[in-house]
Design a protein around this motif. Structure first.
Motif, mmCIF file in Angstrom:
data_model
loop_
_atom_site.group_PDB
_atom_site.id
_atom_site.type_symbol
_atom_site.label_atom_id
_atom_site.label_comp_id
_atom_site.label_asym_id
_atom_site.label_seq_id
_atom_site.Cartn_x
_atom_site.Cartn_y
_atom_site.Cartn_z
ATOM 1 N N SER A 286 24.464 35.430 52.706
ATOM 2 C CA SER A 286 24.891 36.526 51.685
ATOM 3 C C SER A 286 25.255 35.648 50.429
ATOM 4 O O SER A 286 25.995 34.783 50.677
ATOM 5 N N ASP A 287 25.507 36.133 49.422
ATOM 6 C CA ASP A 287 26.004 35.760 48.192
ATOM 7 C C ASP A 287 27.229 35.952 48.042
ATOM 8 O O ASP A 287 27.882 36.476 49.096
ATOM 9 N N ASP A 288 27.975 35.839 47.005
ATOM 10 C CA ASP A 288 29.417 36.128 46.785
ATOM 11 C C ASP A 288 29.794 37.496 46.979
ATOM 12 O O ASP A 288 31.095 37.643 47.148
ATOM 13 N N SER A 289 28.778 38.288 47.021
ATOM 14 C CA SER A 289 29.501 39.711 46.942
ATOM 15 C C SER A 289 29.618 40.032 48.581
ATOM 16 O O SER A 289 30.174 40.998 48.841
ATOM 17 N N ALA A 290 28.761 39.292 49.254
ATOM 18 C CA ALA A 290 28.969 39.498 50.640
ATOM 19 C C ALA A 290 28.280 40.861 51.226
ATOM 20 O O ALA A 290 29.346 41.402 51.962
ATOM 21 N N LYS A 291 27.130 41.322 50.626
ATOM 22 C CA LYS A 291 26.820 42.463 50.879
ATOM 23 C C LYS A 291 25.811 42.386 51.824
ATOM 24 O O LYS A 291 25.105 41.346 51.838
ATOM 25 N N ASN A 292 25.484 43.524 52.645
ATOM 26 C CA ASN A 292 24.376 43.742 53.506
ATOM 27 C C ASN A 292 23.354 44.134 52.791
ATOM 28 O O ASN A 292 23.159 44.202 51.613
ATOM 29 N N VAL A 293 22.080 44.210 53.804
ATOM 30 C CA VAL A 293 20.748 44.191 52.984
ATOM 31 C C VAL A 293 20.595 45.716 52.273
ATOM 32 O O VAL A 293 19.709 46.019 51.494
ATOM 33 N N PHE A 294 21.412 46.652 52.627
ATOM 34 C CA PHE A 294 21.454 47.720 52.002
ATOM 35 C C PHE A 294 22.229 47.732 50.733
ATOM 36 O O PHE A 294 22.299 48.810 49.918
ATOM 37 N N GLY A 295 22.836 46.834 50.456
ATOM 38 C CA GLY A 295 23.784 46.597 49.293
ATOM 39 C C GLY A 295 25.194 46.914 49.240
ATOM 40 O O GLY A 295 25.642 46.895 48.182
ATOM 41 N N PHE A 296 25.726 47.082 50.688
ATOM 42 C CA PHE A 296 27.104 47.451 50.699
ATOM 43 C C PHE A 296 27.862 46.331 51.079
ATOM 44 O O PHE A 296 27.406 45.438 51.812
ATOM 45 N N ARG A 297 29.003 46.146 50.450
ATOM 46 C CA ARG A 297 29.849 45.048 50.813
ATOM 47 C C ARG A 297 30.239 45.309 52.275
ATOM 48 O O ARG A 297 30.703 46.225 52.644
ATOM 49 N N ASP A 298 30.263 44.132 53.090
ATOM 50 C CA ASP A 298 30.353 44.287 54.487
ATOM 51 C C ASP A 298 31.717 43.279 54.744
ATOM 52 O O ASP A 298 32.057 42.290 54.261
ATOM 53 N N GLY A 299 32.060 43.437 56.169
ATOM 54 C CA GLY A 299 33.172 42.623 56.778
ATOM 55 C C GLY A 299 34.422 42.727 56.091
ATOM 56 O O GLY A 299 35.197 41.829 56.046
ATOM 57 N N ILE A 300 34.868 43.672 55.550
ATOM 58 C CA ILE A 300 36.021 44.169 54.870
ATOM 59 C C ILE A 300 37.176 44.333 55.970
ATOM 60 O O ILE A 300 38.084 43.557 56.007
ATOM 61 N N SER A 301 37.084 45.054 56.845
ATOM 62 C CA SER A 301 38.050 45.566 57.792
ATOM 63 C C SER A 301 37.843 44.755 59.125
ATOM 64 O O SER A 301 36.750 45.107 59.772
ATOM 65 N N ASN A 302 39.118 44.402 59.552
ATOM 66 C CA ASN A 302 39.174 43.634 60.760
ATOM 67 C C ASN A 302 40.406 43.657 61.421
ATOM 68 O O ASN A 302 41.507 43.606 60.634
ATOM 69 N N PRO A 303 40.826 43.669 62.687
ATOM 70 C CA PRO A 303 42.041 43.857 63.146
ATOM 71 C C PRO A 303 43.024 42.671 63.149
ATOM 72 O O PRO A 303 42.384 41.469 62.883
#
Length: 520
Positions: free
Chosen positions: A236-253
């Motif tokens: 993924s590019d700098d925006s780290a978005k999934n194929v739906f166009g949503f930014r992903d991987g923001i929340s982790n414990p």
């Protein structure tokens, strides 16, 4: 490896400062190069922007790692467990079958020096190698029977055998899975390479391929000591978005004792033992782990699920059930629980606040305490289901026990929101979840929070993104409820927006365990 081993933390702060200095040098070089190409006004403007970027990176490094909080043996824990995914990212998943135990162990010895650990978390951050294996893989490598017997039963049985518990029915049934997943291929070892630039990714993957190639029979693969079953690129590019166009991987414990902060929404980090074996869990006990200790300690488990994302169907559904593209984007955000920028809908319920989405200090600092009606973030939204964050009637300890570290990656290009016809290309997601009891956690999440709605008082409603759906306008399970004024909206006939193509339960050995296995 004994219990008296001390975590190595000496010099980590100095290493972090060295990392900042390297970034600063790169930015200064960029400014100098620009001065030869642009007029003074533009140079000054760009210099200010780059200086702001440096300040942001310095704050980020200072907030991410705290050596004084380290109580875990980071040098023995594979990086994928504790290290954040870079952005942008480039990577390859390689799956292998071992036909000769001696050769398999020899291959492990060859790649062992390149496996990334969590100690120097910033070094080689742009190119890491992680090795995981199935139960059948452990057997194929010659792990002794008494050690094999010490693994959890659901790990031994594999993901395919848990299909009913996971709700993998209908189109997601294992009989529809693609080879080589499940019984269709016998995956033994998976190697994942991930990097933050293309050159270093290529260097790392070429080295891995060179290590594997002497044992592969390219003409008759099944006759080779090692078979390559999967060699699949993702990124993924700098925006780290999934194929739906949503930014992903923001929340982790945040994992207690790791010294690594992921901008958690909880005030208190979750106990180390919930994610890495050999440490105290939330109940204060050290849970049983594979034996001998060198095999189990500092290891964990992973669930890997490959999805084909039906983005055009998702876009078409949102457009068909709203009056215009703006409303369609809003419905899409309500299903995800975040806008495409990453902004939480509970904080920005009516529009995509891109500034909020880009601000890592705010986009994960929220809960649903003030959103008791779900008019901000619907109760059935994917994000709220997966992490209820102080939703009414939820016990915080239960939420903490069911958190999972997500390291998911996307493959294929992003589809624009107005595209409603599938182009037939492969695009999707490798869902990667990590927990010391990953099999139990996934089975709970799939059966209770994804494929059921009772825990949110939604009856039979399922997760709109990951639940099993048939597009039935009469079925409650194919309904998504959006609380709204003056009355709630009931979106019926939810389609299968993500189709499961296969999955595996995997063991993440420690660096010491990999060495132990390689020397059997």
């Amino acid at each position: 490896m004994g219990n008296n081993k001390k975590p190595v933390v000496k010099g980590l702060k100095e290493d972090a400062n060295h990392f900042i200095e390297k970034i600063e040098d790169k930015i200064k070089n960029s400014i100098n190069n620009l001065s030869n190409e642009l007029d003074n006004h533009k140079v000054l403007y760009k210099k200010d922007a780059l200086s702001n970027q440096l300040s942001h990176l310095q704050r980020k490094v200072d907030s991410i790692f705290h050596p004084n909080l380290v109580t875990m043996e980071l040098e023995d824990i594979q990086a994928i467990i504790l290290r954040r995914r870079p952005a942008p990212y480039y990577g390859t998943l390689v799956a292998l079958k071992v036909n000769n135990a001696n050769t398999g162990r020899q291959l492990l010895r060859s790649v062992l020096g390149g496996v990334s650990h969590s100690l120097t978390w910033h070094n080689d951050m742009d190119a890491s190698l992680n090795i995981v294996m199935t139960f059948e893989g452990l057997k194929a490598l010659g792990v002794p029977q008494d050690s094999l017997d010490s693994f959890p039963d659901n790990f031994k049985a594999g993901m395919e055998s848990a299909a009913k518990k996971l709700g993998d029915v209908g189109i997601n049934d294992p009989k529809n899975w693609h080879a080589p997943f499940g019984k269709k291929g016998e995956i033994h070892i998976c190697a994942a390479i991930i990097a933050d630039n293309e050159d270093k990714w290529q260097t790392k993957i070429q080295q891995l391929r060179q290590d594997i190639s002497p044992y592969v029979n390219e003409i008759h693969p099944e006759e080779g000591d090692i078979e390559i079953l999967i060699d699949h690129q993702f990124g993924s590019d700098d925006s780290a978005k999934n194929v739906f166009g949503f930014r992903d991987g923001i929340s982790n414990p945040e994992v207690a004792g790791s010294g690594i902060s992921n901008n958690p929404e909880d005030d208190k980090p979750i106990a180390s033992g919930e994610f890495v074996m050999g440490y105290k869990s939330e109940d204060g006990t050290v849970r049983p782990m594979p034996q001998p200790e060198v095999l189990g300690k500092n290891g964990s488990f992973m669930v890997l699920r490959k999805y084909q994302c039906n983005v055009a169907d998702f876009n078409r559904y949102c457009i068909d059930h709203t009056e215009n593209q703006q409303e369609a984007d809003k419905l899409a955000a309500k299903m995800f629980g975040r806008w495409r920028s990453g902004a939480p809908v509970t904080l920005s319920p009516d529009y995509d606040d891109e500034t909020l989405g880009a601000d890592d200090s705010r986009n994960n600092k929220f809960d649903y305490t003030e959103d008791v009606t779900g008019k901000g973030c619907p109760f059935g939204a994917h994000a709220r289901r997966m992490n209820p964050r102080n939703s009414k009637d939820f016990i915080l300890s239960d939420i903490r026990l069911h958190r999972i570290i997500r390291r998911s990656v996307s493959f294929g290009d992003i589809v624009a929101p107005d595209i409603t016809v599938d182009d037939g290309k492969e695009r999707g997601l490798y869902f990667i979840g990590i927990n010391a009891q990953a099999m139990d956690t996934l089975e709970f999440l799939q059966s209770q929070w994804i494929n059921d709605g009772n825990f949110m008082n939604l009856g039979e409603e399922r997760d709109p993104l990951l639940g099993v759906h048939n597009g039935d306008n009469e079925a409650e399970s194919d309904t998504f409820t959006e609380p709204s004024d003056p009355i709630r909206k009931r979106h019926k006939g939810i389609l299968q927006f993500n189709t499961l193509q296969g999955g595996e339960y995997l063991f993440i050995p420690s660096i010491s365990a990999l060495k132990w296995i390689s020397e059997l």
